[in-house]
Design a protein around this motif. Structure first.
Motif, mmCIF file in Angstrom:
data_model
loop_
_atom_site.group_PDB
_atom_site.id
_atom_site.type_symbol
_atom_site.label_atom_id
_atom_site.label_comp_id
_atom_site.label_asym_id
_atom_site.label_seq_id
_atom_site.Cartn_x
_atom_site.Cartn_y
_atom_site.Cartn_z
ATOM 1 N N LYS A 20 24.997 -46.903 -3.527
ATOM 2 C CA LYS A 20 23.778 -46.465 -2.851
ATOM 3 C C LYS A 20 22.773 -45.842 -3.839
ATOM 4 C CE LYS A 20 25.702 -45.694 1.791
ATOM 5 N NZ LYS A 20 25.825 -44.711 2.904
ATOM 6 N N CYS A 23 24.010 -41.783 -4.477
ATOM 7 C CA CYS A 23 25.426 -41.379 -4.495
ATOM 8 C C CYS A 23 26.261 -42.603 -4.866
ATOM 9 C CB CYS A 23 25.862 -40.824 -3.135
ATOM 10 S SG CYS A 23 25.709 -42.018 -1.792
ATOM 11 N N CYS A 25 28.590 -44.058 -3.070
ATOM 12 C CA CYS A 25 29.090 -44.833 -1.925
ATOM 13 C C CYS A 25 28.734 -46.302 -2.115
ATOM 14 C CB CYS A 25 28.445 -44.365 -0.627
ATOM 15 S SG CYS A 25 29.040 -42.780 -0.089
ATOM 16 N N ILE A 38 30.322 -43.463 3.477
ATOM 17 C CA ILE A 38 29.502 -42.240 3.507
ATOM 18 C C ILE A 38 30.158 -41.135 2.676
ATOM 19 C CG2 ILE A 38 28.475 -42.706 5.772
ATOM 20 C CD1 ILE A 38 30.486 -40.676 6.949
ATOM 21 N N CYS A 39 29.337 -40.146 2.269
ATOM 22 C CA CYS A 39 29.844 -39.016 1.498
ATOM 23 C C CYS A 39 28.940 -37.810 1.784
ATOM 24 C CB CYS A 39 29.853 -39.363 0.009
ATOM 25 S SG CYS A 39 28.207 -39.367 -0.723
ATOM 26 N N CYS A 42 25.011 -38.699 1.054
ATOM 27 C CA CYS A 42 24.197 -39.541 1.938
ATOM 28 C C CYS A 42 24.260 -39.078 3.393
ATOM 29 C CB CYS A 42 24.516 -41.020 1.775
ATOM 30 S SG CYS A 42 26.235 -41.462 1.976
HETATM 31 ZN ZN LIG Z 1 27.198 -41.412 -0.140
#
Ligand SMILES: [Zn+2]
Length: 477
Positions: A20, A23, A25, A38-39, A42
């Motif tokens: 992304k 990040c 991801c 996701i993390c 984000c």
């Molecule tokens: Zn993320």
């Protein structure tokens, strides 16, 4: 007097990157499991810091260079504040006054459409509305999103569609995006106003148009709607409208925000970027031949007609395959009529070969029918060693067995019948079985001869040489 439409486009493009925008991801547009990629970054948890995805920056600059833009020496990211449930931060990281690319253009049918800017931002999540509740999926949140804005240089729905189509093709040539409109990887917004003089009318924005056809329909509808209002002495409201696909109309969504409504401010968590000459030059060096240059070259080099050029540019892989076949044939060209070879290659590639596309990807197809073997087949057709009927059969065999054509022809006993004695025997049988056609031919019906020739070809499974069959038939009747 007719109204003159003034149209500008804003196009959002999801970039093809591994991760992304800010990040690590995965950027996977096909992920079906909600909230899987996701993390904390984000999903905007407190205390996290974004990190710029260099590949996304490179791809944005690559696009800008392909669109003849000036590339900024200094660029930065900004916060664009607005609240929406699919935007967890309450702002979007975007670019305001220092985008990566500015002042470019794209030529469409000999007209320059100016490009205001190309900048980079992050995509939002996705809302899913079910009955009385709404769900949010953040897989898409933070995917690198490139935005391209044109000047209002377009004057018709057809021109706008043509621009969007050409842009999509360029993005695919550059390899920066899958640009699949159905998946929302390329989203078009239209700004449109009508006026009878040089003064611009009030601008209406139509958002989220997800096919080229809808872009065209929505513009045509809006031209009609605005003209009716103006004719009735009414005012156009500056607003954002959406497209109702079922009804085929645009519908009001909200009154348009101004830039100051977004309260842009420089993103304090990201550094200002200094793009040195070498970095930009390296990207420039990676830009392949683009569609328009390719069209001109194909016309010049192979004298292809417009339709074939269209097929070979919009299906880049097919065009490249054709050129590989022609390059295989080039060593052999001295003995042959070049244009005749081109024509043969084009015919077989755009029909029989192309029809195999449904069964395999181009890589698979190319590994089964190598350009070298394909060129071999074209040579055999050219030298009339095999008929077109046999050629089609051999091509199918080549696909199935990966073998070269001469091997298949030998193995399957498909070699041309050159022994006139053998052909004469077959003709004798055909004549005795088809007396009516023989009589008809004697009465002057030319197509009776074609019928008989067809029977002979069928009896020899296409192995007889058509001109020999014709000669012998005429002699023997
Ligand atoms: Zn993320």
């Amino acid at each position: 007097m007719e109204y003159k439409p003034t149209i500008g486009l804003e196009i959002h493009i999801e970039l093809k990157t591994d991760s992304k925008m800010f990040c690590s991801c995965k950027n996977d547009p096909d992920e079906k499991r909600a909230n899987f990629n996701i993390c904390p970054i984000c999903t905007a948890q407190p205390g996290v810091l974004p990190v710029i995805n260099k590949e996304a920056v490179r791809k944005t600059i690559k696009t800008g260079l392909a669109l003849n833009c000036n590339i900024a020496e200094i660029s930065k990211f900004d916060r664009k504040s607005y609240f929406y449930p699919d935007l967890p931060k309450g702002y979007q990281i975007s670019q305001y006054d220092k985008p990566f690319c500015k002042q470019g253009f794209l030529g469409i049918n000999n007209k320059k459409i100016r490009i205001t800017r190309v900048h980079l931002e992050e995509d939002t999540g996705r809302l899913i509305h079910e009955k009385d509740s709404s769900l949010v999926d953040f897989n898409r949140a933070g995917i690198p999103l490139m935005e391209m804005v044109t000047e209002p240089d377009l004057t018709s729905s057809k021109e706008a569609r043509g621009f969007a189509q050409e842009l999509k093709l360029i993005l695919k040539y550059l390899g920066v995006s899958y640009a699949d409109m159905e998946k929302g990887q390329l989203r078009v917004e239209v700004n449109i106003s009508l006026s009878k003089d040089k003064k611009m009318g009030t601008k209406v924005e139509i958002k989220n148009l997800n096919s080229f056809k809808i872009v065209e329909q929505a513009i045509d509808y809006e031209i009609e709607r605005q003209a009716e209002l103006l004719d009735g002495g009414k005012k156009i409201i500056q607003e954002t409208r959406g497209w109702d696909e079922k009804k085929g109309i645009t519908v009001s969504q909200r009154e348009k925000e101004e830039a100051h409504d977004y309260r842009y401010l420089p993103e304090p968590d990201l550094p200002t970027l200094h793009l040195d000459k070498k970095f930009v030059q390296d990207i420039q060096g990676e830009i392949p031949e683009l569609p328009q240059a390719k069209r001109i070259r194909l016309a010049y080099e192979y004298k292809l007609d417009e339709n074939v050029i269209k097929i070979f540019t919009s299906n880049k892989d097919l065009g490249e395959y054709f050129e590989k076949v022609m390059s295989e044939l080039s060593n052999w060209l001295k003995e042959a009529d070049y244009q005749k070879l081109v024509k043969l290659a084009v015919n077989y590639i755009t029909t029989d070969f192309w029809s195999l596309f449904g069964k395999a990807s181009i890589e698979e197809l190319e590994s089964r029918i190598t350009p070298e073997n394909f060129a071999e087949l074209i040579k055999m057709i050219y030298k009339q060693e095999i008929s077109s009927r046999i050629a089609k059969q051999v091509l199918k065999e080549m696909f199935e067995t990966k073998a070269d054509p001469s091997h298949i022809i030998k193995e399957k006993g498909l070699t041309q019948l050159t022994d006139t004695g053998e052909i004469e025997d077959i003709i004798k049988q055909i004549i005795s079985k088809n007396q009516k056609a023989v009589e008809d031919y004697k009465k002057g019906k030319e197509n009776a001869l074609q019928f008989l020739a067809g029977q002979v070809m069928a009896a020899t499974r296409g192995r007889a040489k058509p001109d020999i069959v014709q000669q012998l038939l005429k002699k023997m009747i």
